[in-house]
Scaffold this active site. Structure first.
Site, PDB file in Angstrom:
ATOM      1  N   THR A   1       1.769  -4.332   4.236  1.00  0.00           N
ATOM      2  CA  THR A   1       1.638  -4.629   5.662  1.00  0.00           C
ATOM      3  C   THR A   1       1.116  -6.050   5.922  1.00  0.00           C
ATOM      4  OG1 THR A   1      -0.613  -3.728   5.709  1.00  0.00           O
ATOM      5  CG2 THR A   1       1.201  -2.221   6.254  1.00  0.00           C
ATOM      6  N   ASP A   2       0.440  -6.640   4.930  1.00  0.00           N
ATOM      7  CA  ASP A   2      -0.278  -7.892   5.205  1.00  0.00           C
ATOM      8  C   ASP A   2       0.643  -9.057   5.581  1.00  0.00           C
ATOM      9  OD1 ASP A   2      -2.696  -6.669   4.931  1.00  0.00           O
ATOM     10  OD2 ASP A   2      -3.088  -7.377   2.905  1.00  0.00           O
TER      11      ASP A   2
ATOM     12  N   SER B   1       1.440  -7.575  -0.884  1.00  0.00           N
ATOM     13  CA  SER B   1       2.150  -8.590  -0.088  1.00  0.00           C
ATOM     14  C   SER B   1       1.289  -9.797   0.270  1.00  0.00           C
ATOM     15  CB  SER B   1       2.783  -7.977   1.163  1.00  0.00           C
ATOM     16  OG  SER B   1       1.847  -7.802   2.195  1.00  0.00           O
TER      17      SER B   1
ATOM     18  N   THR C   1       0.829  -1.217   0.000  1.00  0.00           N
ATOM     19  CA  THR C   1       0.000   0.000   0.000  1.00  0.00           C
ATOM     20  C   THR C   1       0.854   1.253   0.000  1.00  0.00           C
ATOM     21  OG1 THR C   1      -1.870  -1.070   1.064  1.00  0.00           O
ATOM     22  CG2 THR C   1      -1.675   1.280   1.420  1.00  0.00           C
TER      23      THR C   1
END
Ligand code: SIN
Length: 313
Positions: free
Chosen positions: A93-94, A60, A14
């Site tokens: 971030t995932d 990710s 993101t």
């Protein structure tokens, strides 16, 4: 260490996201803006020598072993250079906690390798990426810093403890009971505990041999839940799985059906590891246990198992 350079490796996420409508924080596409363009928006990097490289451009959720291998090899290569103080990796971030843990388990670098990202796309008026990136560079150039860390929303996290804990908030990461190892405040680091130590549990392959690894072992995570009967495990064994991590309930407990299927898998040579699906606490082993356990979260125990299977090849 302003005289030495910081290398920023872009992998997507993101932080590199682009939305059609400026205020759309949900309907954007991750992994579109180049790492070079991201760096242009970061205030306060004046005077810092920076090199950048686009290692990948992925959301990710799609992170995979081939990208991990490429990233690890680029990190190892840059870290060897005397004129490099540290590395920043921009990342979605995932799965950031997985990549951070993977790099620390494999490289345990003496210099800092700092992962960061954002919860709002680069095109948002509320973009949090530039500040996170500035904080990450601040940690990467700190003479005292070492090891792989996640820097997010003003906090510095150890890869062992860190998890993504929120789907939307800008402070999306937490380190549970352990808490962050420190904070970045106005370009200064306030440390609460030590920089990450090398991970002692588990074998790992030498990083330079990974360049030649074609297919990685297949390791899946399965879940114990109400009604879990072990059929998923039987299907995985039938497919020739190499390892299974089970996100068990509570202190590593398993339904009778799931436990029987896992014991059968273990007897057939599949490596099986139990961890807990609880967000806090670790599995406490007992002499009567018939399946080994890990104190890491399921996704991190999976990385330990992957690395030990790779090392055993
Ligand atoms: C991703 O993980 O690549 C998308 C979500 C995010 O970065 O927050």
């Amino acid at each position: 260490m302003k005289d030495k350079k910081i290398v920023v490796l872009g992998t997507g996420g993101t932080i590199a996201g682009r939305a059609q409508a400026a205020y759309d924080a949900l309907g954007y596409r991750a992994a579109e803006v180049s790492v070079e363009d991201l760096l242009r928006d970061v205030p306060g990097l004046g005077g810092q020598a920076i090199a950048s490289e686009q290692v990948a451009q992925v959301d990710s959720k799609d992170m995979d072993c081939a990208t991990w291998r490429r990233l690890a090899l680029r990190c190892a290569r840059w870290l060897q250079q005397d004129d490099v103080a540290g590395i920043v990796v921009t990342h979605g971030t995932d799965t950031m906690e997985e990549t951070a843990y993977f790099l620390q388990a494999l490289l345990a670098p003496r210099k800092p390798v700092v992962l960061t990202g954002a919860m709002r796309p680069a095109t948002s008026p509320y973009a949090d990426g530039p500040r996170n990136l500035a904080d990450a560079v601040c940690v990467a150039r700190a003479a005292s810093a070492s090891g792989v860390v996640v820097v997010f929303s003003g906090e510095i996290h150890d890869p062992v403890d860190v998890r993504k804990v929120h789907t939307y908030r800008l402070d999306a990461f937490g380190s549970g009971e352990a808490g962050p190892i420190g904070y970045v405040e106005e370009g200064r680091i306030r440390l609460k505990r030590n920089w990450p130590a090398a991970l002692s549990d588990g074998a790992k392959p030498p990083v330079d041999t990974m360049a030649g690894e074609a297919a990685w072992p297949r390791v899946e995570v399965v879940l114990n839940h109400a009604g879990a009967d072990g059929a998923v495990v039987q299907a995985l064994v039938a497919q020739g799985i190499d390892g299974i991590v089970v996100a068990a309930t509570g202190n590593g407990s398993l339904s009778q059906g799931l436990e029987a299927a896992l014991l059968d898998a273990q007897a057939r040579g599949v490596k099986v590891v139990r961890c807990t699906r609880c967000a806090e606490g670790v599995v406490l082993g007992h002499a009567a246990d018939r399946l080994p356990h890990s104190t890491q979260s399921p996704v991190k125990a999976r990385i330990d198992l992957l690395l030990s299977l790779l090392a055993g090849r």
